[in-house]
Structure formats: C-alpha cells, structure tokens
Scaffold this motif. Structure first.
Motif, short mmCIF file in Angstrom:
data_model
loop_
_atom_site.label_atom_id
_atom_site.label_comp_id
_atom_site.label_asym_id
_atom_site.label_seq_id
_atom_site.Cartn_x
_atom_site.Cartn_y
_atom_site.Cartn_z
N GLN A 5 0.90 -1.06 0.00
CA GLN A 5 0.26 0.08 0.03
C GLN A 5 0.84 1.30 -0.12
O GLN A 5 1.89 1.44 0.57
CB GLN A 5 -0.81 0.03 1.12
N ALA A 6 0.34 2.19 -0.45
CA ALA A 6 0.95 3.67 -0.79
C ALA A 6 -0.09 4.57 -0.90
O ALA A 6 -1.05 4.56 -1.37
CB ALA A 6 2.02 3.68 -1.87
N SER A 7 0.52 5.68 -0.27
CA SER A 7 -0.52 7.05 0.02
C SER A 7 -0.08 8.00 -1.33
O SER A 7 1.15 8.16 -1.29
CB SER A 7 -0.50 7.58 1.12
N VAL A 8 -0.69 8.09 -2.26
CA VAL A 8 -0.50 9.12 -3.15
C VAL A 8 -1.54 10.51 -3.30
O VAL A 8 -2.61 10.36 -2.80
CB VAL A 8 -0.38 8.61 -4.68
N PRO A 9 -1.03 11.87 -3.73
CA PRO A 9 -1.90 12.70 -3.70
C PRO A 9 -3.02 12.42 -4.67
O PRO A 9 -2.88 11.68 -5.60
CB PRO A 9 -0.88 13.82 -4.40
N ARG A 10 -4.14 12.93 -4.32
CA ARG A 10 -5.40 12.57 -5.04
C ARG A 10 -5.09 12.78 -6.47
O ARG A 10 -5.82 12.22 -7.21
CB ARG A 10 -6.46 13.42 -4.52
N SER A 11 -4.90 13.94 -6.98
CA SER A 11 -4.56 14.44 -8.18
C SER A 11 -3.52 13.55 -9.10
O SER A 11 -3.52 13.50 -10.04
CB SER A 11 -3.82 15.94 -8.33
N GLU A 12 -2.87 12.58 -8.38
CA GLU A 12 -1.97 11.73 -9.12
C GLU A 12 -2.40 10.38 -9.30
O GLU A 12 -1.79 9.56 -9.76
CB GLU A 12 -0.45 11.85 -8.60
N ALA A 13 -3.70 10.03 -8.40
CA ALA A 13 -3.83 8.68 -8.36
C ALA A 13 -4.54 8.07 -9.48
O ALA A 13 -3.84 6.94 -10.02
CB ALA A 13 -5.36 8.61 -7.26
N VAL A 14 -5.08 8.73 -10.36
CA VAL A 14 -5.53 8.09 -11.68
C VAL A 14 -4.37 7.76 -12.68
O VAL A 14 -4.13 6.61 -13.07
CB VAL A 14 -6.74 9.20 -12.61
N ALA A 15 -3.31 8.67 -12.78
CA ALA A 15 -2.28 8.51 -13.55
C ALA A 15 -1.59 7.09 -12.96
O ALA A 15 -0.92 6.37 -13.71
CB ALA A 15 -1.45 9.68 -13.68
N ALA A 16 -1.24 7.16 -11.58
CA ALA A 16 -0.52 6.12 -11.17
C ALA A 16 -1.09 4.72 -11.33
O ALA A 16 -0.29 3.71 -11.93
CB ALA A 16 -0.47 6.35 -9.29
#
Ligand code: ATP
Ligand code: MG
Length: 421
Positions: A403-414
């Motif tokens: 699991q990793a936490s990412v900024p909401r704005s990067e989630a789709v691309a990730a």
C-alpha cells in the motif's frame, strides 16, 4: 410462477464468456485476415424463402423450423441457417453490382426444433462464411482454408476434413439412376427413413447415420465415377490445391447434398470425441441457389460451423481461452464524505480509460476488499475520512498487498501506468 428457459435453449453465463469471446473474436480476426466482410441479416424471414432455398424435403423444412403467423397473418420463420438470408440480401440489395466475388461472414443465433442433446440445441450459434460470384476451385479451397484457420487459431488439433463432389444438374441425374438401381436389390436392409429417401431423394440414402445403412452406403456406386468433365476437372483442381497445402483431408464418398442447386464441392469437418454430434462444420457449393431466390444466376460457396460444438471440442482438448478483461481498479471507501469522493474518482478513472468499479453498499472495508479480490482487480483505491481531509488516496496493489498513499491528483495516472510505489 417459476419460469424456465425453453427446452433446447441455455444461458451463456458470465463465466462462459471467455470461451465464446475466444471463438467469435478469433473468427472475426481470421475472416478479416482473408478479406471477408461482415454482413448481418434478420433473425426471421418469410417462411417461403427457407422452403425454397433450404428445400421442401429436408429435415429442416419438414420438421425443424420455428414458423409463426405474425400479427398481419404473414408466415414468418426464425432462421434455421444463414445462407438463405444472405442470398436474399444479395438479390434484394443488388450486391451483385459490387466487385465480385463478394466475400462475406456473419455470426449469430439460428433456430431448429430438434431433440436437444449435447452439442444439439434449439437455439444455437453459427459462424457462417459465404463467397458469392465465383466458380473457381481456388475459391472452394479458400473457403475451406478460412474454416481451417479459424479452428487452428482457436487451438483445436484433432479435426478431420471430409471432402466430396456432389456433381451438378448435368451429371447427377445419371448417378442418381445408378444409385437407385443399385439400391433396388437392397431395400430389405435399409431403415424406414431410407425407404422414404429411396422414393423421394435417393442421394440422401448415402448420409443415413444408422450403422446398417452406412455399411450398405459404403459399398454403393460412387458419384466420383459419374462426374461430368466440368465437375471432375473442378474436383481434381481442388484436390491438387489441397495437396499443395499439405493439409490432411479425406475424400468421403458418402458426403452429399440432396438438391439440384447444390453443386460440385461439399465438405464437412468432424471432431472426434464430442459424441454423436461430431460435425463442427458443414459446407459446399450452391451454384443454382441465388438464381432460384430471385437473383441473377450466380455461383457461390459457403460453410456454417456450430459454435457450441467448437467450444465442446475446445473443452475436450483442454484448450483454455484467454481471460475476459477485468476492471483494473476497485474503489473502496469509508463514510459518506468519502463515498462522494469515490463516486467522482471512479468516474475520472473510466474517463481516462481505466476500468473501475465499487460496491456502493456502504459495507465494511473487509467486505469491500473481498469483492475487489473476487473481481480480480489489479488495484484497490481506498478513501476514508482522513484521505479526504488530506487530499490523498491509498493505493493497494492486489498482487502483493503493498500500500502507498498518493496525492489525489496523481491517483488516476498512477494506476493507469501501474506506477504506484
Ligand atoms: P447435424 O448432422 O449435426 O444435424 P446439419 O447437417 O443439420 O448437422 P448444417 O445444417 O450443415 O448441420 O449446419 C452446420 C453446422 O451447424 C453443423 O455442422 C453443426 O456444427 C451446427 N449445428 C447444426 N444444427 C445444430 C443444433 N441443433 N445445435 C447446435 N449446433 C448445430
Ligand atoms: Mg441437422
């Protein structure tokens, strides 16, 4: 009231779809590889079309058609096969005005009132391939190659190709007389159906499936010895092309069609081990048919193959189809605020071309993770109250549970790029 599917019909459930897609997608790919174009014709047509083109004294017309009067009292029939409808379209839509030969294929359901068994249904699915407007034996070969390549690409190995020539209106009558004379001394040994065939359509004596009748038919005079020069040359050419390709086939003298509009080449493909219903494909040339259903005299050839029997053969041979695509992302959430954020996130994923689903039932995180597992998602995106507050999303990679936490704005691309660590 408990309703049941009509006898001889079945449901193709989600877990069955991988086999179906494998067969239909392979068929499209192979047909297009050979330059065949897709056509789709109505599921029902005027009854007279099938009576005329399939033939009044066939099993199909005599006892297998689903025929009804529509509300305007017109006799309609659910298509028992595709050739009739395609020839009707060829004549009616003037497809003969296009560059010839016209190479066509279609895939869809057909209907016959039969006794249901494994590989035999009342609604079944066919692949149908037709070439209209050429008499060349190289076209006969090509049509057979399409069938061959479909089965090969599906992965099926143990198939037997059966080929014969059924003559033409010039040479067939002489052969039928010979056959009738030969059978005249043997009427005691044949079944009741064959006794009727002897009177009405002697050629069909040859394709009786009963053991005793088959033994007699094996010894009968062969049509190959009665072909006119044109039919003999055509058959010889086809066989030499087949030999050049190096694919095994058998000349089967019992393979016939009972009508004048069927001419020259007939072929079937058999699969061993799927029981009595071992024909996966039946085809042949029908140079007299299009003229008979109102079009210009046009030579043509085609085949039809039952998809259920192809799938039966796949299973028999242990062929696993590729899996059906699963949603890439499962969106899990906890709490009302997170749910609103999850709805928007799921939509953003789909808009970016990333498959996404969720439970939307306000269940525990554990229940949501179970669902993600069951669906085979590659990632679960988790949003709780805290994630909403901090403008982040937790990404869980299902394969290794990291699991990793990412900024909401990067989630789709990730998740789209699979770059989550
Ligand atoms: P069969 O001898 O098995 O009845 P057929 O000669 O009636 O076959 P065609 O009219 O040549 O069959 O149809 C082409 C193919 O369609 C067959 O080879 C078979 O794979 C499939 N097929 C025909 N009837 C059925 C059915 N009732 N259920 C499932 N598949 C069928
Ligand atoms: Mg049949």
């Amino acid at each position: 009231m408990n309703y049941r599917a009509p006898r001889g019909t079945y449901d193709i459930l989600p877990e069955d779809q991988a086999h179906w897609r494998h067969v239909t997608e392979t068929t499209r790919r192979v047909c297009e590889l050979f330059g065949y174009e897709q056509i789709d014709v109505p599921v029902f047509e005027q009854t007279g079309l099938f009576e005329r083109s399939v033939g009044e004294s066939t099993d199909i017309v005599e006892k297998e058609m689903y025929t009804f009067l529509d509300r305007n009292e017109e006799r309609m029939t659910l298509r028992p096969e595709f050739t009739a409808g395609i020839c009707r379209a060829y004549a009616e839509r003037k497809l003969h005005g296009r560059p010839q030969p016209l190479r066509l294929f279609t895939i869809g359901p057909a209907f016959r009132y039969e006794r249901p068994q494994a590989g035999r249904y009342r609604q079944f699915y066919q692949i149908d391939v037709e070439v209209l407007g050429s008499q060349d034996p190289a076209i006969d070969l090509e049509v057979m190659q399409v069938a061959w390549q479909i089965y090969e690409a599906v992965g099926i190995k143990n198939l037997s190709f059966q080929v014969n020539s059924t003559g033409c209106p010039v040479c067939r009558p002489g052969y039928v007389e010979k056959l009738r004379a030969w059978y005249a001394d043997r009427l005691d040994g044949i079944c009741a159906d064959c006794a009727r065939r002897y009177e009405q359509n002697p050629l069909r004596l040859l394709d009786c499936k009963k053991e005793a009748c088959r033994a007699i038919a094996d010894e009968a005079p062969r049509i190959a010895d009665s072909l006119c020069d044109e039919c003999r040359t055509h058959f010889d050419r086809l066989r030499s092309y087949l030999d050049d390709l190096g694919r095994p086939y058998e000349v089967n003298h019992r393979l016939v069609r009972g009508f004048d509009y069927y001419t020259k080449t007939v072929f079937e493909v058999w699969a061993e081990g799927i029981g009595a219903q071992n024909a996966v494909c039946g085809g042949g040339r029908y140079d007299g048919l299009i003229g008979m259903v109102g079009g210009p005299e046009t030579p043509a050839i085609g085949f039809a193959s039952g998809i259920e029997r192809i799938i039966l053969t796949m299973k028999q041979e242990g062929i696993e189809p590729p899996g059906v695509p699963k949603p890439r992302v499962f969106v899990a959430y906890l709490g009302a605020e997170a749910k609103s954020a999850a709805v928007v996130l799921a939509q953003e994923l789909r808009a970016a071309g990333v498959g996404a689903t969720a439970l939307w039932e306000d269940r525990s995180l554990k229940a949501q993770m179970r669902q993600a597992d069951r669906l085979g998602a590659a990632y679960t995106l988790i949003i709780g109250e805290e994630e909403v507050r901090n403008g982040v999303v937790m990404i869980r990679r299902m394969a290794d549970s990291t699991q990793a936490s990412v900024p909401r704005s990067e989630a789709v691309a990730a998740v789209k790029e699979g770059n989550t660590q």
